[in-house]
Design a protein around this motif. Structure first.
Motif, mmCIF file in Angstrom:
data_model
loop_
_atom_site.group_PDB
_atom_site.id
_atom_site.type_symbol
_atom_site.label_atom_id
_atom_site.label_comp_id
_atom_site.label_asym_id
_atom_site.label_seq_id
_atom_site.Cartn_x
_atom_site.Cartn_y
_atom_site.Cartn_z
ATOM 1 N N GLU A 190 -17.731 -32.380 4.321
ATOM 2 C CA GLU A 190 -19.132 -31.902 4.355
ATOM 3 C C GLU A 190 -19.598 -31.735 5.793
ATOM 4 O O GLU A 190 -20.239 -30.743 6.134
ATOM 5 C CB GLU A 190 -20.088 -32.880 3.649
ATOM 6 N N GLU A 191 -19.273 -32.715 6.614
ATOM 7 C CA GLU A 191 -19.679 -32.634 8.021
ATOM 8 C C GLU A 191 -19.049 -31.421 8.693
ATOM 9 O O GLU A 191 -19.679 -30.740 9.498
ATOM 10 C CB GLU A 191 -19.272 -33.911 8.769
ATOM 11 N N LEU A 192 -17.796 -31.172 8.324
ATOM 12 C CA LEU A 192 -17.078 -30.054 8.928
ATOM 13 C C LEU A 192 -17.763 -28.726 8.592
ATOM 14 O O LEU A 192 -17.960 -27.873 9.463
ATOM 15 C CB LEU A 192 -15.625 -30.054 8.446
ATOM 16 N N VAL A 193 -18.157 -28.566 7.325
ATOM 17 C CA VAL A 193 -18.817 -27.323 6.923
ATOM 18 C C VAL A 193 -20.178 -27.189 7.607
ATOM 19 O O VAL A 193 -20.560 -26.107 8.057
ATOM 20 C CB VAL A 193 -18.964 -27.249 5.380
ATOM 21 N N LYS A 194 -20.879 -28.300 7.710
ATOM 22 C CA LYS A 194 -22.177 -28.266 8.410
ATOM 23 C C LYS A 194 -21.994 -27.845 9.861
ATOM 24 O O LYS A 194 -22.746 -27.024 10.388
ATOM 25 C CB LYS A 194 -22.825 -29.655 8.386
ATOM 26 N N ALA A 195 -20.980 -28.431 10.493
ATOM 27 C CA ALA A 195 -20.714 -28.100 11.896
ATOM 28 C C ALA A 195 -20.331 -26.633 12.011
ATOM 29 O O ALA A 195 -20.766 -25.924 12.923
ATOM 30 C CB ALA A 195 -19.613 -28.990 12.444
ATOM 31 N N GLN A 196 -19.531 -26.160 11.061
ATOM 32 C CA GLN A 196 -19.086 -24.761 11.078
ATOM 33 C C GLN A 196 -20.279 -23.800 11.058
ATOM 34 O O GLN A 196 -20.350 -22.873 11.868
ATOM 35 C CB GLN A 196 -18.210 -24.491 9.841
ATOM 36 N N ARG A 197 -21.218 -24.071 10.165
ATOM 37 C CA ARG A 197 -22.393 -23.195 10.068
ATOM 38 C C ARG A 197 -23.269 -23.316 11.313
ATOM 39 O O ARG A 197 -23.753 -22.314 11.837
ATOM 40 C CB ARG A 197 -23.211 -23.518 8.809
ATOM 41 N N ALA A 198 -23.456 -24.559 11.770
ATOM 42 C CA ALA A 198 -24.307 -24.763 12.956
ATOM 43 C C ALA A 198 -23.735 -24.006 14.141
ATOM 44 O O ALA A 198 -24.456 -23.313 14.862
ATOM 45 C CB ALA A 198 -24.408 -26.248 13.277
ATOM 46 N N ASN A 249 -29.861 -25.060 14.627
ATOM 47 C CA ASN A 249 -29.878 -26.354 13.944
ATOM 48 C C ASN A 249 -28.740 -27.229 14.407
ATOM 49 O O ASN A 249 -27.600 -27.014 14.011
ATOM 50 C CB ASN A 249 -29.699 -26.159 12.435
ATOM 51 N N PRO A 250 -29.022 -28.233 15.215
ATOM 52 C CA PRO A 250 -27.934 -29.121 15.613
ATOM 53 C C PRO A 250 -27.548 -30.022 14.435
ATOM 54 O O PRO A 250 -28.335 -30.195 13.508
ATOM 55 C CB PRO A 250 -28.546 -29.945 16.741
ATOM 56 N N VAL A 251 -26.336 -30.532 14.482
ATOM 57 C CA VAL A 251 -25.903 -31.437 13.419
ATOM 58 C C VAL A 251 -25.665 -32.829 13.999
ATOM 59 O O VAL A 251 -25.475 -32.995 15.204
ATOM 60 C CB VAL A 251 -24.606 -30.950 12.732
ATOM 61 N N GLU A 252 -25.686 -33.802 13.130
ATOM 62 C CA GLU A 252 -25.497 -35.193 13.536
ATOM 63 C C GLU A 252 -24.132 -35.391 14.202
ATOM 64 O O GLU A 252 -24.023 -35.948 15.270
ATOM 65 C CB GLU A 252 -25.602 -36.067 12.278
ATOM 66 N N ARG A 253 -23.102 -34.862 13.537
ATOM 67 C CA ARG A 253 -21.752 -35.029 14.087
ATOM 68 C C ARG A 253 -21.018 -33.698 14.090
ATOM 69 O O ARG A 253 -21.136 -32.913 13.167
ATOM 70 C CB ARG A 253 -20.955 -36.026 13.208
ATOM 71 N N MET A 254 -20.292 -33.439 15.150
ATOM 72 C CA MET A 254 -19.494 -32.208 15.172
ATOM 73 C C MET A 254 -18.256 -32.368 16.053
ATOM 74 O O MET A 254 -18.069 -33.336 16.729
ATOM 75 C CB MET A 254 -20.325 -31.031 15.621
ATOM 76 N N GLY A 261 -9.394 -30.154 16.684
ATOM 77 C CA GLY A 261 -9.016 -31.303 15.864
ATOM 78 C C GLY A 261 -10.183 -31.972 15.158
ATOM 79 O O GLY A 261 -10.083 -33.112 14.695
ATOM 80 N N ARG A 262 -11.302 -31.253 15.053
ATOM 81 C CA ARG A 262 -12.475 -31.887 14.439
ATOM 82 C C ARG A 262 -12.263 -32.122 12.943
ATOM 83 O O ARG A 262 -12.892 -32.998 12.360
ATOM 84 C CB ARG A 262 -13.730 -31.034 14.642
ATOM 85 N N ASP A 263 -11.386 -31.325 12.327
ATOM 86 C CA ASP A 263 -11.153 -31.496 10.887
ATOM 87 C C ASP A 263 -10.524 -32.852 10.586
ATOM 88 O O ASP A 263 -10.580 -33.347 9.468
ATOM 89 C CB ASP A 263 -10.292 -30.352 10.342
ATOM 90 N N LYS A 264 -9.937 -33.469 11.622
ATOM 91 C CA LYS A 264 -9.308 -34.776 11.402
ATOM 92 C C LYS A 264 -10.326 -35.907 11.539
ATOM 93 O O LYS A 264 -10.083 -37.029 11.147
ATOM 94 C CB LYS A 264 -8.181 -34.971 12.409
ATOM 95 N N VAL A 265 -11.451 -35.603 12.149
ATOM 96 C CA VAL A 265 -12.426 -36.650 12.438
ATOM 97 C C VAL A 265 -13.612 -36.605 11.476
ATOM 98 O O VAL A 265 -14.142 -37.629 11.069
ATOM 99 C CB VAL A 265 -12.966 -36.477 13.882
ATOM 100 N N LEU A 266 -13.995 -35.389 11.106
ATOM 101 C CA LEU A 266 -15.205 -35.237 10.299
ATOM 102 C C LEU A 266 -14.875 -35.227 8.808
ATOM 103 O O LEU A 266 -13.771 -34.862 8.405
ATOM 104 C CB LEU A 266 -15.911 -33.923 10.662
#
Ligand code: ARG
Length: 661
Positions: free
Chosen positions: A490-498, A656-661, A482-487
């Motif tokens: 842009e954050e979602l794509v960053k998290a996806q790559r990370a 590479n960790p991300v700020e939010r995921m 359910g992260r797509d509902k929170v992020l």
């Protein structure tokens, strides 16, 4: 937190004082008038004298080491303890050469924090020399010779002769404050050293396969490790760009794209291009003859042929670069062709030194202790993989002036490197006692069926397809949670790559590289257990604690300087010690280049943190309103220190960790 300079000065003064005292003592022992001893007493005194002299040398040495130590660096507790125990053993038993020295952190709190297990091994050594002493007795004597120091609170002897060490809380707390104020700093290097890491190294016109992926991930991480430690690192991509296959590729290019000199040919799929030309080469005598001519012309560097060769290399290069971009890999291409001109000189050098034998038209070199020879010139006069590796190692030793050279390939090439290294030593290019030259081999990649990693149809898996599947799976996982509902998007794509690339790297790095390794997306994306997914979540959570409690970065900075890190709670103590083991882990992986130890450590740190967080309130909130009523700042500092070490660990692993995921 005391002033580090004052601290350091007072330690120096203390040690200097000790040296003076010992010197006085030796002086007075030297003056025969004052003494009136029997000969046995004299013997004893002489023994004592030499012991004290030894001690002085040790103190002088450690004084010097202290002075050259960068006091911002994190202290390696284990190494420090080893020094203390080593000195104590040498003083207590000056007769034993190279006494066995083992100090390990203790997992169970009841045995203290660290343990020295030397007494048992020493008893064995002494027994072999006909002296019967019990290990317990040895342990007791060692302990007597441990000087007062800032690190050890007390020791106790357990079982057959284990020496348990209890660390001083104030000291551990001080080290944590240092870390918070100075950041995670590596130990200072005595001399700036240069490391060459030869890794990735795919072959032009052939697919970059999972073996190259492993080499890329492991090699990059080794580079990051040495870079962090302050070495000068040369990252080299030893691509296969000069084989005889180029003759047939160029001949085929001339036929298919005759105007290749003016227009860039659209070779989309170099794989099939390679297959087509190979087919012609095997079936068509005329083509084969022309292909050989092309090799000769390429090797004599005729411009049109160099142009054709470059065009072909470029197609591959672009493919490789896509993979490197995804995985954030920096590497300098220096393929086999780079060494072309050096090879002739190398062959001459071997010939002049009388090291070359002829074997059915081939020129071969036997290195001592090696059952297979190197072929340095083929019967058709061409050079080989062996020849280019000899030229490459010479170049790295003499022109690059490397202190360390590491080759990262699958273990299948172990023999090749063993022979190359032996030949380089034979001809006198390096002394393994001075220069560290190593093949860091790794096992093969297997599919989940434990068979060689293949697609369902049995083809080799294209790396870009693999990376793309990783991205897809990681997005599925994030959506499942359910992260797509929170992020934000842009954050979602960053998290996806990370998550995707972090997991692929971590899965590889967290296994002992020597073993074969089973590639499984399901396992690597699981957020329970020792995976990047778990660690990335843990890290973001730790990072968010201060933010969610509205604690400003500046307050944390100030607290680092002013608030003592209390370690009274059992879990605080455990976490504090775990954080400080980072330098010890770095030392180990620098010595054996087995990066999974770092992964294991980060996992242990994350789970130790969870234990701490579950039993120690960092911020206390009002039950009704949820408002923060109290911040336990020293615990916030423990969170900060954990995050700082984890971040450095991720850096070294290339995650590479991300700020939010
Ligand atoms: N191109 C080689 C391969 O794909 C690896 C090269 C490794 N480096 C070296 N200096 N031989 O197997």
């Amino acid at each position: 937190m005391g002033d580090p300079v004052a601290n350091y000065t007072s330690r120096l003064q203390q040690q200097e004082g000790e040296v003076m005292l010992l010197q006085d003592e030796i002086e007075s022992l030297r003056d025969p008038q004052e003494l009136n001893f029997t000969s046995s007493q004299l013997d004893e005194l002489r023994e004592e004298n030499s012991r004290l002299k030894y001690r002085i040398d040790i103190l002088k040495r450690s004084l010097q080491e202290e002075m050259s130590q960068n006091d911002k660096a994190m202290l390696n507790i284990n190494q420090h303890l080893q020094q203390i125990f080593g000195d104590a053993i040498n003083t207590a038993y000056p007769g034993i050469e190279n006494p066995p020295l083992t100090v390990t952190p203790n997992q169970q709190a009841k045995f203290g924090d660290y343990q020295c297990n030397s007494a048992m091994a020493m008893a064995q050594m002494m027994k072999a020399k006909g002296q019967k002493v019990s290990p317990r007795e040895i342990a007791e004597k060692i302990v007597q010779y441990i000087p007062n120091n800032e690190l050890i609170e007390r020791t106790e002897i357990a079982g057959p002769g284990f020496i348990n060490v209890h660390l001083k809380r104030t000291f551990v707390s001080k080290l944590l404050s240092n870390l918070l104020v100075n950041g995670v700093k590596p130990p200072s290097l005595k001399k700036k050293k240069k490391v060459v890491v030869d890794f990735s190294s795919p072959n032009i016109a052939k697919e970059m396969h999972v073996g190259h992926l492993r080499s890329t991930i492991i090699g990059d991480s080794m580079c990051r490790l040495f870079e962090f430690l302050g070495y000068e690192v040369l990252r080299l991509n030893h691509v296969g760009d000069w084989g005889t296959q180029f003759g047939m590729l160029i001949a085929h290019l001339q036929d298919k794209f005759p105007n290749y000199l003016s227009v860039s040919p659209p070779i989309g799929d170099l794989q099939s291009f390679y297959k087509e030309s190979k087919k012609r080469f095997d079936e068509d005598e005329e083509f084969k003859r022309r292909a050989y001519q092309c090799v000769v012309k390429l090797q004599s560097k005729e411009p049109d042929f160099i142009k054709a060769w470059n065009l072909i290399c470029d197609v591959s290069r672009k493919e490789f670069q896509k993979v490197y971009n995804c995985l954030d890999i920096c590497i300098e291409e220096r393929g086999e062709s780079y060494y072309q001109d050096m090879m002739t000189a190398v062959i001459k050098e071997f010939e002049e030194k009388g090291l070359v034998q002829l074997d059915e038209g081939r020129k071969i070199v036997f290195a001592p202790g090696q059952s297979i020879p190197l072929t340095i010139v083929k019967s058709d006069g061409g050079y080989t993989y062996d020849t280019s590796d000899l030229a490459a190692i010479k170049n790295r030793l003499f022109d690059e002036k490397a202190d360390i050279i590491i080759y990262v390939t699958d273990s299948g090439q172990a023999m090749h490197f063993q022979v190359v290294f032996a030949a380089a030593q034979l001809i006198g290019w390096y002394d393994p006692k001075v220069i560290r030259v190593e093949h860091a081999g790794f096992g093969v990649v297997l599919g989940e069926d434990k068979k060689k990693f293949k697609t369902r149809s049995g083809d080799t898996v294209r790396l870009m397809d693999l990376l793309e599947e990783g991205l897809k799976r990681s997005m599925d996982k994030l959506k499942e949670k359910g992260r797509d509902k929170v992020l934000t998007p842009e954050e979602l794509v960053k998290a996806q790559r990370a998550v995707a690339f972090g997991c692929i790297k971590y899965a590889d790095l967290s296994h002992n590289r020597i073993n074969d390794y089973v590639f499984s997306f399901d396992k690597m994306l699981d957020d329970r257990g020792n995976t990047a997914a778990y660690l990335l979540y843990a890290f973001t959570r730790i990072r968010s604690i201060a933010r969610l409690a509205n604690i400003q970065v500046v307050s944390l900075r100030t607290a680092a300087e002013t608030t003592e890190v209390l370690l009274d709670h059992e879990k605080e103590w455990k976490l504090g010690k775990c954080i400080l083991r980072f330098p010890e882990i770095l030392q180990k992986i620098t010595d054996d280049l087995l990066l999974h130890t770092l992964c294991d450590y980060l996992y242990e740190l994350a789970t130790t943190f969870t234990e701490f967080y579950d039993s120690c309130y960092c911020v206390e909130k009002d039950r009704q309103t949820g408002e923060v009523v109290k911040v336990n700042m020293w615990r916030m500092l423990l969170c900060e220190a954990t995050a700082a070490v984890m971040a450095k660990g991720f850096d070294i692993l290339g995650i590479n960790p991300v700020e939010r995921m």
